[in-house]
Each structure stands twice: as structure tokens, then as C-alpha cells.
Design an enzyme around this catalytic site. Structure first.
Site, PDB file in Angstrom:
ATOM      1  N   HIS A 126      12.443   5.354   7.035  1.00 34.80           N
ATOM      2  CA  HIS A 126      11.599   6.022   8.095  1.00 34.80           C
ATOM      3  C   HIS A 126      12.357   6.916   8.995  1.00 34.80           C
ATOM      4  CE1 HIS A 126       7.456   5.022   6.984  1.00 34.80           C
ATOM      5  NE2 HIS A 126       7.717   3.594   7.453  1.00 34.80           N
ATOM      6  N   ALA A 159      -4.424  17.733   3.707  1.00 34.54           N
ATOM      7  CA  ALA A 159      -4.422  19.158   2.762  1.00 34.54           C
ATOM      8  C   ALA A 159      -4.425  20.202   3.602  1.00 34.54           C
ATOM      9  CB  ALA A 159      -5.889  19.225   2.170  1.00 34.54           C
ATOM     10  N   ASN A 201      -0.860   8.991  14.152  1.00 35.70           N
ATOM     11  CA  ASN A 201      -1.741   9.132  15.267  1.00 35.70           C
ATOM     12  C   ASN A 201      -1.378  10.514  16.175  1.00 35.70           C
ATOM     13  OD1 ASN A 201      -2.945   8.868  18.073  1.00 35.70           O
ATOM     14  ND2 ASN A 201      -3.570   6.763  17.328  1.00 35.70           N
ATOM     15  N   HIS A 237       0.783  -1.205  -0.062  1.00 32.23           N
ATOM     16  CA  HIS A 237      -0.017  -0.061  -0.026  1.00 32.23           C
ATOM     17  C   HIS A 237       0.791   1.278  -0.198  1.00 32.23           C
ATOM     18  CE1 HIS A 237       0.824   0.565   4.343  1.00 32.23           C
ATOM     19  NE2 HIS A 237       0.747  -0.577   4.406  1.00 32.23           N
ATOM     20  N   HIS A 279      13.855  -0.555   5.340  1.00 30.70           N
ATOM     21  CA  HIS A 279      12.567   0.370   5.431  1.00 30.70           C
ATOM     22  C   HIS A 279      12.590   1.095   6.860  1.00 30.70           C
ATOM     23  CE1 HIS A 279       8.018   0.089   5.256  1.00 30.70           C
ATOM     24  NE2 HIS A 279       8.087   0.400   6.597  1.00 30.70           N
TER      25      HIS A 279
END
Length: 577
Positions: free
Chosen positions: A144, A421, A319, A17, A140
Site C-alpha cells: 500500500h 469512472a 474516504n 475481497h 500488505h
């Protein structure tokens, strides 16, 4: 000058994803976009980011052959560390055929990962151009971590990367210095807070990797529930030595959902329009346990590495209530959360991973996508016989319309990278009334009416409205709203806990959006707007003027701004002649 292309595939050995691509000239980020913005498929699951790669090349006017190197933010060879877990799971499967198929897939994937990890990527790139540049695979979680440290202002920091799974790791604690990143502790899959929260998300009726933010928004409606908490604590361990594998012991969430059904003696939820008190309390408790563990982890390792600066990345770092808990921890001095914290942000870390942190400019915006000139927009409107105006006082006119209750689609500048946005692909409304919030939920976003919205505000006014205000340009942190200002922000204050996920705006970051906020303050006395992403429920944020027009006419919006052009629906107040 040399070009580096970094991209996150969502195929084969590279995750499923949020694919994206980013183009760098030396250490300078030139262009970046998520594949979903171009395919119009939310999260672009199981997709190679071909359109995003082409968009990067087109922006700079180069070909694939002009790229010096390609960085993939996954190292398939590290998968060998997780092979024992997959083999162990074989015995838990039912049926000989399923066991044999599972074993065959594990062996095949391990062979491909070890011998020819980039073969499928190379074949896809050949559709774009040849020769294919050299490809490097990088860890990975290290990508990050780079994304959370290099573009920060920190000389030294504790960095925590938290997601569902990298190659074999789910949470990693890093010590970041000018000399690089050092792993301090690794929590290996399946001991994953990302999968724990995904299981709760699925159990409450949402999809993993899509509904976690909704569960976070639901959590404040719940209360401490001793019985729910007792059962969860009996099942998992929290704290710095957490263990959630009783719910995350297999990849995916079906095992965890089944375990939760047995634990609580009730099936998973199927209706997300309304929740009963149990469901609200479960969301509340899950959020509480997550915050408890991560803040204990941060407090422990801040003390151990000797710095109060904290960087956060990985999907769990989206979060914002967790981020608030980390920011407010007494051992923490400053926090930088990578605004593109989920897997789409891996392309950023991949592009900077071989650079010294001192070579990377501090991140102040995420405006790295497409931009459209007014002349191009004007031609589109005239071709489609859409009436428009180009008022000299555009920001003032829009501010007055918002103050009168209009709902506005706001499209200007380069599109944002990431899930928020931030004033370039936004829907705007008056923040002062609950009716404004309810109209946007019901007639524009077509989503659950209990869900809160977030505000944009002039940065210099943040102290006036927020407790313990800090610069927050990315809308990825949550603040308590000052009691004497809550009536000004009824549409953007969470009804259950009086918090808000604020974006602060400076003129140098976004001049036109800043002018609009200033004009709204001049009209109403409030330098704040309700700001939500310009998209309908279930679709990615709009990227092009055509998409903005489609959503404008298909949603309950009154006004659309496309750069210098103003479109109003006939019948709306003060509509164009």
C-alpha cells in the site's frame, strides 16, 4: 526487458475481497484490472483473480512462463504476530465445539502460513500455465505504501496506510525517501479505523467493505450531537494514540455492532432509503472522530520526519472527506492519494516494490484496462440490428443532448482501474439542475435519492468553481464549491455542506472526454458534467460494449456512446431515424 505479474488473491491467507492483477514490463505498468469487472460480482469476494491474470497475459500476448516473477502483496509468515490475538479470542466464544474449531483453524492457518504459504496460489496458477514462475510474498501495508509514494512526484514524504487489517497491522506510518520506506509507527490489529468505520456502516444498515462511502455521504446531513459524541468518546480513544478496540476487538463487525446496540440502546438500522436524525448524527460523529485522529496523526508525524508531503493509501483513504481534512491541515504542503487505495491497488504496489521510486512514472491516469476498436463495436451493433450513427461532430452532438436533459452512457478508451469512472466508463448528465441529479438516482442508478453525485471539469476552470482548488484527476478528494458558482453545479454539490468530489481533466489525460467538456462549455457556458460510474445499483462498472448495451437498454438512459458510434433510444428527443 522483464515481466512482473503482481496480483491480489481473495482466498485463504490473502484476504477476502477486491482481487486484482497488474502486469509490468520492467517498471512500466502495462495492464491492470479488478476481477469483479470480469466476473460481474461486486468486490469478487472469496475469489482467485484467474480472469484478471489471463487478461493481463492476453493484453501483452505472453504466457505465464514468460513472467520473470510473481509478487503477492501479502506475507502470510507475518501472521504469526497476530496469532496471540486469535488465541485470546477463543475464551470469548460460547460452546466447547466452537472453541475447539476456532483453535484448530488458528493452528492450521499458522502452519500453512509458515511452511507452505503459496501452495494454494501455485495450484491455481497451474490452471493458467506451467511452469509457475517464482513467487514472492511482500508485506500488505508496505505494498500500500509503495503505491502511495512511488507514483507520486515526491522526493520525500510521510506515508500513512490505513485499512481494516494487513497481516497483523491496521494503520502504519512510514517515512518515504528515495532510498525506500521506513516504518515509523505500527498500529496493530484489532486497533483499526477501517473496522471501526465498518462497524458503524453495518450498524447503519449497510455491508462492510461496501457501504462505507455511503456513510461518508450521509455524514454531512448530520449535526454535532453531544450525547452521541460523549458515548463514543467514553468507549474509544481518538488522536495519535487512538484505541478503538472496544468496538473492533474481534475480526468482523458483529461484536462492534452489538456493542453499538448496547451503547445507544437501539437496534441496528434495517432501512437505508431514509435515515432519522440519530442515524445522520451518528454518521456525522463517526466521520468527525476519524478525521480528528488521522489529521492529528499526520500533523504529529509530519513534524517528526520533517516533510510536509503526505501520501495516503489503504481502504480508508477512499474516504474523500478525510482526504480533504488532511490536505487542509496547516502542516501539510501536498497530498497524493493512491486512486486505487483499497485492496485492488495492492497489485500496483507489489509490482513497484522492488523498483526505485525514480524508476516509476508519476501517475496521471488509471486507464489500464480493456479497450475496444470502433470496427468491433460496429460489428456488434449490426449483428444485433441496433441502429447507430457515426457523426463527425460526436462530442458536439452529445454535449447538445446533455444540455437538453439527456442522460448519456459514455464508453470509450481503456477501462479505469479502481472504484471511480473517470470519463471512459461513465454516465453523464447536466450538472446544473437538481432535477438532473434526481433523474439519475431514480431512473438510472436506482439508489437512495439523498446520495450526491460528483463532477468532471476542465482542469483550467477548477479555480473558478472550487475553493483551494488543486489538480484532482482521480475524483478522490473533496472541495468546497465557491458560493457564486453553486447554481451552476446544483446536481453535483452535496446539499448538506456545499462540497463536491471533483475530477479535473486535461486534454493530454483524456482527449475525447476533454473535447466533450469543452463542447458542453461552448453550449452552456459551464465546463462541467455530472459524472457517475456506468453501472446499475449493486453491480461493477461495465467493462465491455455488450455490458454497456445491456445496461443502456435496462436503465433510464437516453443516449449511448461506444467509441465513434452513437445509439439513441427510439422516442428520445433527436433520436436516430
Amino acid at each position: 526487458m522483464s515481466y512482473t505479474l503482481s496480483f491480489k488473491p481473495a482466498i485463504d491467507l490473502y484476504g477476502q475481497h477486491d482481487p486484482s492483477a497488474a502486469l509490468f514490463k520492467d517498471s512500466e505498468l502495462r495492464f491492470a484490472i479488478e476481477e469483479e469487472r470480469l466476473t460481474r460480482d461486486k468486490h469478487a469476494v472469496d475469489t482467485f483473480p484467474e480472469q484478471a491474470i489471463r487478461a493481463c497475459l492476453e493484453y501483452e500476448g505472453i504466457e505465464l512462463a514468460d513472467i520473470e516473477k510473481i509478487v503477492l502483496p501479502y506475507d502470510p509468515k507475518l501472521r504469526r504476530k497476530i496469532t496471540p490475538h486469535y488465541l485470546k479470542n477463543t475464551s470469548q466464544l460460547e460452546g466447547t465445539l466452537r472453541k475447539v474449531t476456532h483453535l484448530r483453524n488458528v493452528v492450521r492457518d499458522q502452519f500453512v502460513a509458515s511452511v507452505m504459504p503459496t501452495r494454494i496460489v501455485e495450484s491455481r496458477l497451474q490452471r493458467i500455465g506451467t511452469p509457475v514462475p517464482p513467487i514472492e510474498c511482500r508485506s500488505h501495508h508496505e505494498c500500500h505504501a509503495v503505491s502511495a509514494f512511488h507514483p507520486s512526484t515526491f522526493e520525500e514524504a510521510l506515508v500513512v496506510t490505513i485499512d481494516a487489517k494487513g497481516e497483523y497491522d491496521s494503520t502504519v506510518v512510514w517515512h518515504a525517501t528515495p532510498d525506500g520506506l521506513t516504518r515509523v509507527r505500527t498500529y496493530e490489529h484489532p486497533n483499526s479505523w477501517g473496522l471501526f468505520y465498518a462497524a458503524i456502516t453495518n450498524y447503519l444498515g449497510y455491508r462492510m467493505f461496501n457501504g462505507e462511502g455511503k456513510v461518508m455521504g450521509l455524514a454531512p446531513y448530520g449535526e454535532d450531537n453531544p450525547e452521541i459524541e460523549r458515548r463514543l468518546r467514553k468507549t474509544i480513544d481518538t488522536g495519535v494514540d487512538y484505541d478503538v478496540t472496544a468496538l473492533t476487538g474481534r475480526w468482523g463487525t458483529e461484536h462492534g455492532v452489538a456493542a453499538l446496540e448496547e451503547l445507544f440502546g437501539r437496534p441496528r438500522s434495517t432501512d437505508t432509503d431514509e435515515f432519522d436524525q440519530f442515524e445522520k448524527d451518528l454518521a456525522h460523529t463517526a466521520q468527525k472522530l476519524l478525521e480528528e485522529s488521522v489529521t492529528e496523526m499526520v500533523g504529529t508525524y509530519v513534524d517528526r520526519v520533517g516533510t510536509g508531503n503526505v501520501g495516503l493509501a489503504g481502504g480508508v483513504a477512499l474516504n474523500c472527506k478525510l482526504n480533504k481534512a488532511v490536505r487542509e491541515h496547516p502542516a501539510v504542503d501536498e497530498v497524493f492519494v493512491q486512486p486505487v487505495a483499497h485492496d485492488a491497488g495492492l497489485a500496483l504496489g507489489g509490482g513497484w516494490i522492488d523498483r526505485s521510486p525514480s524508476e516509476v512514472d508519476p501517475m496521471t491516469t488509471v486507464y489500464w484496462g480493456h479497450e475496444y476498436a470502433t470496427a468491433e463495436i460496429r460489428e456488434l451493433l449490426e449483428t444485433n440490428k441496433i441502429e447507430y450513427a457515426e457523426p463527425d461532430d460526436l462530442e458536439r452532438r452529445v454535449a447538445e443532448r446533455i444540455a437538453d436533459g439527456a442522460l448519456v452512457g459514455w464508453f470509450q478508451g481503456r477501462s479505469e482501474l479502481g472504484p471511480r469512472a473517470l470519463g471512459n466508463r461513465s454516465i453523464l448528465a447536466d450538472p446544473r439542475t437538481e432535477a438532473s441529479r434526481d433523474r439519475v438516482n431514480r431512473f438510472v442508478k436506482h439508489r437512495e435519492e439523498w446520495r450526491p453525485f460528483a463532477p468532471s471539469m476542465i482542469e483550467s476552470a477548477a479555480d473558478e468553481y472550487l475553493e483551494n482548488a488543486t489538480t484532482s484527476p482521480f475524483m478522490i478528494d473533496t472541495f468546497d464549491v465557491r458560493p457564486d458558482r453553486r447554481d451552476d453545479l446544483r446536481a453535483v454539490v452535496h446539499p448538506a455542506d456545499d462540497t463536491t468530489r471533483a475530477q479535473t481533466v486535461r486534454e493530454d489525460q483524456n482527449p475525447r472526454y476533454y473535447r466533450l467538456l469543452r463542447e458542453f462549455k461552448d453550449v452552456t457556458g459551464v465546463p462541467v458534467l455530472l459524472n457517475t460510474s456506468f453501472n446499475d445499483h449493486g453491480e461493477p462498472i461495465v467493462d465491455t460494449p455488450t455490458e454497456a448495451l445491456k445496461d443502456f437498454f435496462g436503465m433510464g438512459l437516453d443516449v449511448l456512446v461506444l467509441e465513434d458510434c452513437l445509439v439513441e433510444k427510439s422516442g428520445s428527443s433527436d433520436a436516430l431515424p
